[in-house]
Design a protein around this motif. Structure first.
Motif, PDB file in Angstrom:
ATOM      1  N   GLU A   9      39.101  29.039   3.486  1.00  0.00           N
ATOM      2  CA  GLU A   9      38.735  30.046   2.486  1.00  0.00           C
ATOM      3  C   GLU A   9      38.675  31.446   3.099  1.00  0.00           C
ATOM      4  OE1 GLU A   9      34.638  31.009   0.401  1.00  0.00           O
ATOM      5  OE2 GLU A   9      35.518  29.171  -0.430  1.00  0.00           O
ATOM      6  N   ARG A  10      38.051  31.544   4.231  1.00  0.00           N
ATOM      7  CA  ARG A  10      37.942  32.859   4.878  1.00  0.00           C
ATOM      8  C   ARG A  10      39.286  33.354   5.388  1.00  0.00           C
ATOM      9  NH1 ARG A  10      32.088  31.878   7.678  1.00  0.00           N
ATOM     10  NH2 ARG A  10      30.953  31.967   5.713  1.00  0.00           N
ATOM     11  N   SER A  11      40.147  32.437   5.828  1.00  0.00           N
ATOM     12  CA  SER A  11      41.462  32.856   6.317  1.00  0.00           C
ATOM     13  C   SER A  11      42.322  33.430   5.199  1.00  0.00           C
ATOM     14  CB  SER A  11      42.186  31.688   6.985  1.00  0.00           C
ATOM     15  OG  SER A  11      42.594  30.734   6.024  1.00  0.00           O
ATOM     16  N   GLN A  12      42.063  33.022   3.962  1.00  0.00           N
ATOM     17  CA  GLN A  12      42.814  33.525   2.818  1.00  0.00           C
ATOM     18  C   GLN A  12      42.595  35.019   2.600  1.00  0.00           C
ATOM     19  OE1 GLN A  12      45.008  31.660   0.668  1.00  0.00           O
ATOM     20  NE2 GLN A  12      44.848  30.455   2.540  1.00  0.00           N
ATOM     21  N   ARG A  13      41.472  35.535   3.052  1.00  0.00           N
ATOM     22  CA  ARG A  13      41.142  36.951   2.851  1.00  0.00           C
ATOM     23  C   ARG A  13      41.687  37.860   3.950  1.00  0.00           C
ATOM     24  NH1 ARG A  13      34.931  36.301   2.438  1.00  0.00           N
ATOM     25  NH2 ARG A  13      35.132  34.078   2.228  1.00  0.00           N
ATOM     26  N   LEU A  14      42.241  37.268   4.999  1.00  0.00           N
ATOM     27  CA  LEU A  14      42.724  38.062   6.133  1.00  0.00           C
ATOM     28  C   LEU A  14      44.114  38.621   5.865  1.00  0.00           C
ATOM     29  CD1 LEU A  14      41.718  35.706   9.081  1.00  0.00           C
ATOM     30  CD2 LEU A  14      40.615  37.853   8.438  1.00  0.00           C
ATOM     31  N   ALA A  19      45.651  36.649  10.197  1.00  0.00           N
ATOM     32  CA  ALA A  19      45.754  35.213   9.923  1.00  0.00           C
ATOM     33  C   ALA A  19      46.589  34.523  10.998  1.00  0.00           C
ATOM     34  CB  ALA A  19      46.358  34.985   8.542  1.00  0.00           C
TER      35      ALA A  19
END
Length: 80
Positions: A9-14, A19
């Motif tokens: 989930e957090r990687s999706q915002r990078l 990423a």
């Protein structure tokens, strides 16, 4: 939510470069802790495979070489 889901989930915002850096770090940790790759997602890209094949034939002689006295003399010897 599992830890893997939180990481995803957090990687999706990078942004893309961050990423990729996160993925490289995860792969580093997997190698460090001896985790085996899983399936097709871990295969090498053709460019990576080609680079590894080119690097595999490079041989650097370490034993019996004369000492390098200066940087210029080293390049002179290599160019000759």
């Amino acid at each position: 939510m599992t830890l893997a889901e939180m990481i995803y989930e957090r990687s999706q915002r990078l942004p893309e470069p961050a990423a990729r850096e996160a993925l490289d770090f995860i792969e580093f940790l997997a190698q460090r802790y001896g985790v085996a790759p899983q399936g097709k997602g871990e295969e090498l890209a053709p460019a990576q495979r080609e680079a590894l094949e080119r690097l595999s034939v490079i041989r650097v002689p370490f034993g019996g070489a004369k000492p390098i006295l200066s940087r210029d003399s080293f390049y002179d010897d290599v160019r000759a």
